[in-house]
Motif scaffolding. Structure first.
Motif, PDB file in Angstrom:
ATOM      1  N   ILE A  78       0.833  -1.208   0.000  1.00 43.73           N
ATOM      2  CA  ILE A  78       0.000   0.000   0.000  1.00 43.73           C
ATOM      3  C   ILE A  78       0.869   1.259   0.000  1.00 43.73           C
ATOM      4  N   ILE A  79       1.914   1.256   0.815  1.00 38.66           N
ATOM      5  CA  ILE A  79       2.793   2.428   0.917  1.00 38.66           C
ATOM      6  C   ILE A  79       3.557   2.670  -0.388  1.00 38.66           C
ATOM      7  N   VAL A  80       3.946   1.580  -1.062  1.00 39.19           N
ATOM      8  CA  VAL A  80       4.745   1.695  -2.285  1.00 39.19           C
ATOM      9  C   VAL A  80       3.870   1.992  -3.507  1.00 39.19           C
ATOM     10  N   MET A  81       2.558   1.795  -3.390  1.00 36.74           N
ATOM     11  CA  MET A  81       1.651   1.969  -4.529  1.00 36.74           C
ATOM     12  C   MET A  81       1.829   3.303  -5.265  1.00 36.74           C
ATOM     13  N   PRO A  82       1.962   4.445  -4.574  1.00 40.78           N
ATOM     14  CA  PRO A  82       2.152   5.711  -5.306  1.00 40.78           C
ATOM     15  C   PRO A  82       3.380   5.705  -6.203  1.00 40.78           C
ATOM     16  N   PHE A  83       4.475   5.067  -5.750  1.00 43.58           N
ATOM     17  CA  PHE A  83       5.689   4.996  -6.571  1.00 43.58           C
ATOM     18  C   PHE A  83       5.452   4.127  -7.802  1.00 43.58           C
ATOM     19  N   THR A  84       4.651   3.069  -7.639  1.00 48.61           N
ATOM     20  CA  THR A  84       4.314   2.209  -8.775  1.00 48.61           C
ATOM     21  C   THR A  84       3.533   2.990  -9.826  1.00 48.61           C
ATOM     22  N   VAL A  85       2.618   3.831  -9.361  1.00 42.71           N
ATOM     23  CA  VAL A  85       1.787   4.635 -10.274  1.00 42.71           C
ATOM     24  C   VAL A  85       2.639   5.616 -11.068  1.00 42.71           C
ATOM     25  N   PHE A  86       3.583   6.286 -10.391  1.00 47.06           N
ATOM     26  CA  PHE A  86       4.379   7.332 -11.050  1.00 47.06           C
ATOM     27  C   PHE A  86       5.614   6.789 -11.773  1.00 47.06           C
ATOM     28  N   ALA A  87       5.963   5.535 -11.541  1.00 48.89           N
ATOM     29  CA  ALA A  87       7.115   4.962 -12.237  1.00 48.89           C
ATOM     30  C   ALA A  87       6.797   4.795 -13.721  1.00 48.89           C
ATOM     31  N   GLY A  88       7.769   5.118 -14.561  1.00 49.87           N
ATOM     32  CA  GLY A  88       7.546   4.979 -15.994  1.00 49.87           C
ATOM     33  C   GLY A  88       8.796   5.300 -16.794  1.00 49.87           C
ATOM     34  N   VAL A  89       8.722   5.063 -18.069  1.00 48.94           N
ATOM     35  CA  VAL A  89       9.856   5.306 -18.959  1.00 48.94           C
ATOM     36  C   VAL A  89       9.778   6.739 -19.474  1.00 48.94           C
ATOM     37  N   TYR A  90      10.831   7.516 -19.211  1.00 49.75           N
ATOM     38  CA  TYR A  90      10.928   8.891 -19.684  1.00 49.75           C
ATOM     39  C   TYR A  90      11.812   8.914 -20.931  1.00 49.75           C
ATOM     40  N   VAL A  91      11.324   9.554 -21.993  1.00 52.12           N
ATOM     41  CA  VAL A  91      12.076   9.674 -23.243  1.00 52.12           C
ATOM     42  C   VAL A  91      12.588  11.102 -23.359  1.00 52.12           C
ATOM     43  N   SER A  92      13.900  11.263 -23.413  1.00 53.02           N
ATOM     44  CA  SER A  92      14.501  12.586 -23.512  1.00 53.02           C
ATOM     45  C   SER A  92      14.125  13.243 -24.838  1.00 53.02           C
ATOM     46  N   PRO A  93      13.621  14.473 -24.801  1.00 58.54           N
ATOM     47  CA  PRO A  93      13.254  15.156 -26.053  1.00 58.54           C
ATOM     48  C   PRO A  93      14.477  15.544 -26.888  1.00 58.54           C
ATOM     49  N   ASP A  94      15.673  15.554 -26.279  1.00 55.67           N
ATOM     50  CA  ASP A  94      16.885  15.961 -26.994  1.00 55.67           C
ATOM     51  C   ASP A  94      17.449  14.836 -27.853  1.00 55.67           C
ATOM     52  N   ASP A  95      17.642  13.648 -27.221  1.00 55.59           N
ATOM     53  CA  ASP A  95      18.297  12.563 -27.964  1.00 55.59           C
ATOM     54  C   ASP A  95      17.485  11.279 -27.997  1.00 55.59           C
ATOM     55  N   GLY A  96      16.270  11.281 -27.403  1.00 56.77           N
ATOM     56  CA  GLY A  96      15.424  10.095 -27.429  1.00 56.77           C
ATOM     57  C   GLY A  96      15.857   9.007 -26.464  1.00 56.77           C
ATOM     58  N   ARG A  97      16.798   9.315 -25.543  1.00 62.21           N
ATOM     59  CA  ARG A  97      17.272   8.308 -24.590  1.00 62.21           C
ATOM     60  C   ARG A  97      16.190   7.999 -23.572  1.00 62.21           C
ATOM     61  N   LYS A  98      15.972   6.697 -23.330  1.00 64.30           N
ATOM     62  CA  LYS A  98      14.937   6.265 -22.399  1.00 64.30           C
ATOM     63  C   LYS A  98      15.527   6.050 -21.008  1.00 64.30           C
ATOM     64  N   SER A  99      14.788   6.507 -19.983  1.00 62.86           N
ATOM     65  CA  SER A  99      15.208   6.325 -18.591  1.00 62.86           C
ATOM     66  C   SER A  99      14.024   5.830 -17.782  1.00 62.86           C
ATOM     67  N   CYS A 100      14.290   4.915 -16.860  1.00 63.37           N
ATOM     68  CA  CYS A 100      13.262   4.420 -15.954  1.00 63.37           C
ATOM     69  C   CYS A 100      13.300   5.280 -14.696  1.00 63.37           C
TER      70      CYS A 100
END
Length: 338
Positions: free
Chosen positions: A177-199
């Motif tokens: 239950i406590i970790v649930m908010p982090f699960t919701v906001f976790a995701g792959v971010y794609v850099s608009p400059d070079d397209g590099r993906k970050s978790c």
């Protein structure tokens, strides 16, 4: 740890005004912006960190799997304290199982594993923060009740192996239950400059407010409340033990109970030693605006490695401090065919 929450999650750049609230620093797509004097520092980190993480993974996986095997297989190991130790080992094993993915992410310098696995990895990463200290809190409560019952010469009919299973299940549910908010906001971010993906943890606007809220949330629920509870319990426990020595009519703790209490205390002390710098860094991140220098990045990676290392230390503590565990483990080894 996610790049958004740990300073040094990505290489610093010539522009020192790094936005630590966003997934990646400004201008990180320009490799020529890394100062030449710092190049070898980052090269060393690139090689050393995977080695450290690999050692933690190998040792932690082997040690915690051995703890799980011994407790499940040896009949004499099915005690209340060992039930909590079993769950602590499962939590550590779960974390070390996914550590190779974090190593691959570090070596590749981008996230190739997709959004679902990103959520799973960051969730397990945060489970490791909360589950360890919560099981140690439960173990401290259990030790206090044992000391209290011994001082009062009372029996504890409710303190059973089955009850320990129910409590352990409740701890896991609470952690989820406590970790649930982090699960919701976790995701792959794609850099608009070079397209590099970050978790990373991708917060909505205003990002800085959400970032600070998440750090305070982790600090309070993952450190301040459980550690305060543990400190109060052990203070009361020591007070009762001191009074017990002064009272000639009170029965002293027998040798076995005393050893278990000492073991739980040492395991707790090691956990606090490994995790306190991580939570102190949260206070620093919230109260100061540090420039992303090689020193800051080196310290942040050291703090992260220290918190990871806690997942492989507990089995050695059990082996050194618990005679019954050591004997059960040796007996299991003797039963394995050559």
């Amino acid at each position: 740890m996610d790049n958004a929450s740990v300073p040094g999650g990505a290489l610093p750049v010539c522009n020192d005004s790094v936005d630590r609230y966003s997934p990646t620093p400004a201008n990180s797509s320009d490799p020529s912006c890394t100062p030449p004097s710092d190049f070898y520092f980052y090269a060393d980190l690139y090689v050393i960190l995977p080695v450290i993480y690999s050692v933690i993974c190998a040792v932690g996986l082997t040690g915690n799997t051995a703890v799980i095997y011994v407790i499940l297989k040896a009949p004499k190991m099915k005690t209340v304290t060992n039930m909590f130790i079993l769950n602590l080992a499962i939590a550590d094993d779960l974390f070390t199982l996914v550590l190779p993915i974090s190593i691959a992410d570090h070596l590749l310098n981008y996230w190739p594993f997709g959004d679902i696995l990103c959520k799973i990895i960051l969730s397990i990463d945060h489970y490791n923060i909360f589950s360890s200290i919560y099981f140690l809190t439960v173990m401290s409560i259990d030790r206090y009740l044992v000391v209290w019952a011994t001082v009062r010469s009372k029996r504890m009919p409710y303190r059973t192996y089955r009850a320990a299973k129910i409590v352990s299940f409740c701890v896991w549910v609470l952690a989820i239950i406590i970790v649930m908010p982090f699960t919701v906001f976790a995701g792959v971010y794609v850099s608009p400059d070079d397209g590099r993906k970050s978790c990373v943890l991708s917060f909505p606007s205003p990002e800085s407010l959400w970032f600070k809220t998440s750090r305070i949330y982790t600090l309070v629920l993952g450190f301040a409340i459980p550690v305060s509870t543990i400190c109060i319990l052990y203070t009361m426990m020591l007070y009762k033990l001191r009074n017990m020595r002064l009272n000639s009519n009170a029965k002293a703790l027998d040798k076995a109970k005393k050893k278990v209490t000492i073991m739980v205390f040492i395991v707790l002390a090691v956990c606090l030693f490994c995790w306190t710098p991580f939570h102190l860094s949260t206070i620093v991140a919230l109260t100061t605006d540090l420039r992303t220098t090689p020193l800051v990045i080196g310290i942040s990676y050291f703090i992260t490695s220290l918190s990871y290392a806690n997942s492989c230390l507990n089995p050695f503590l059990y082996a050194f401090l618990d005679d019954s565990f050591r004997k059960a483990f040796i007996k299991m080894l003797e039963c394995i065919p050559a």
